[in-house]
Scaffold this active site. Structure first.
Site, PDB file in Angstrom:
ATOM      1  N   ASP A 133      -3.593 -35.515 -44.102  1.00 40.05           N
ATOM      2  CA  ASP A 133      -4.571 -35.963 -45.098  1.00 40.05           C
ATOM      3  C   ASP A 133      -5.079 -37.350 -44.725  1.00 40.05           C
ATOM      4  OD1 ASP A 133      -3.997 -33.660 -46.498  1.00 40.05           O
ATOM      5  OD2 ASP A 133      -2.519 -34.638 -47.799  1.00 40.05           O
TER       6      ASP A 133
HETATM    7  N1  URA Z   1       1.618 -32.470 -46.380  1.00 39.85           N
HETATM    8  C1  URA Z   1       0.747 -33.144 -47.160  1.00 39.85           C
HETATM    9  O1  URA Z   1       0.746 -32.977 -48.371  1.00 39.85           O
HETATM   10  N2  URA Z   1      -0.108 -33.988 -46.582  1.00 39.85           N
HETATM   11  C2  URA Z   1      -0.140 -34.224 -45.264  1.00 39.85           C
HETATM   12  O2  URA Z   1      -0.942 -35.029 -44.791  1.00 39.85           O
HETATM   13  C3  URA Z   1       0.767 -33.520 -44.450  1.00 39.85           C
HETATM   14  C4  URA Z   1       1.640 -32.649 -45.033  1.00 39.85           C
END
Ligand code: URA
Length: 236
Positions: A103
């Site tokens: 993310d």
């Molecule tokens: N899980 C998440 O919620 N976000 C990420 O960036 C990676 C794994």
């Protein structure tokens, strides 16, 4: 270019360590062992380390970079909102694309490569390459019962999660290893036990650890590291 420098550029080892490999008789150029690190090469030769060709004649050598993604940088190759991308952090002529996603507000280890086969193996859930995340959560500490729910798998809106490895490194800081990679999975798992994520950092992909790589830092993986990643994906 000197052979030792060429090996270092190819990510085999540091220049000093490459000199040792050469002196130890582990490097061949066009089929002949070379023990002189000052030997000149121009990149067209068939160079092998322990009989494994560095630049297969069938095509261009593939590259894999580890990047410590900062927050605010997106892990897509392009961003419609003009935010910086992980690809822009790497100075390379190769056509690189990110292996999987983090993310935008997550940090940590992400791989970039021009090797589509490796990217597929590292991201497709059927190969089950584990990824480890260190997450700081709200409402600490997390109870043993909640940790157990994460470990055993819990029901999210897109189905039950597979069992995870989870440890509480210190109150409110969890290390979670999963191999599914659904969208926002770790955040949703923590939310489901009543502990929303404050920060999330990926610290390992299979055998490869983020280690001391600084935020925003980039490191080209050695052939041995790439092989270990491949082995992790291909393990039965
Ligand atoms: N899980 C998440 O919620 N976000 C990420 O960036 C990676 C794994």
């Amino acid at each position: 270019m000197r052979l030792a420098k060429h090996l270092a550029h190819a990510g085999v080892a540091s220049r000093r360590a490459s000199e040792v490999l050469i002196r130890d008789g582990r490097i061949s150029v066009d089929g002949k062992i070379v023990t002189d690190p000052a030997r000149d090469v121009d990149g067209t030769e068939r160079i092998a380390v322990d009989d494994e060709l560095l630049n297969p004649p069938s095509g261009k050598r593939r590259v894999v970079y580890a990047v410590h993604k900062p927050a605010g940088v997106v892990s897509t190759a392009h961003d419609t909102h003009g935010r910086p991308t992980v690809v822009s952090l790497v100075d390379s002529d190769a056509r690189l694309y990110p292996v999987g996603r983090l993310d935008a507000d997550s940090t940590g280890l992400i791989l970039l490569t021009d090797d589509g086969d490796l990217a597929h193996k590292l991201t497709h859930p059927s190969f089950e390459v584990p990824k480890t995340y260190r997450v700081k959560v709200r409402e600490l500490p997390v109870s043993e019962g909640s940790l157990r729910r994460l470990r055993e798998g819990l029901v999210l809106e897109d189905g039950k999660t597979a069992p995870a490895q989870v440890r509480q490194a210190r109150p409110g800081v969890l290390e979670i290893t999963i191999h599914e990679g659904r969208k926002h999975q770790v955040k949703r798992m923590c939310e489901a036990i009543g502990h929303p994520v404050v920060t999330l950092t990926r610290i390992a992909i299979g055998p490869l650890r983020l280690g001391e790589l600084a935020v925003g830092g980039v490191r080209r993986l050695s052939p041995a590291e790439v092989q270990r990643l491949r082995d992790a994906a291909e393990a039965p």
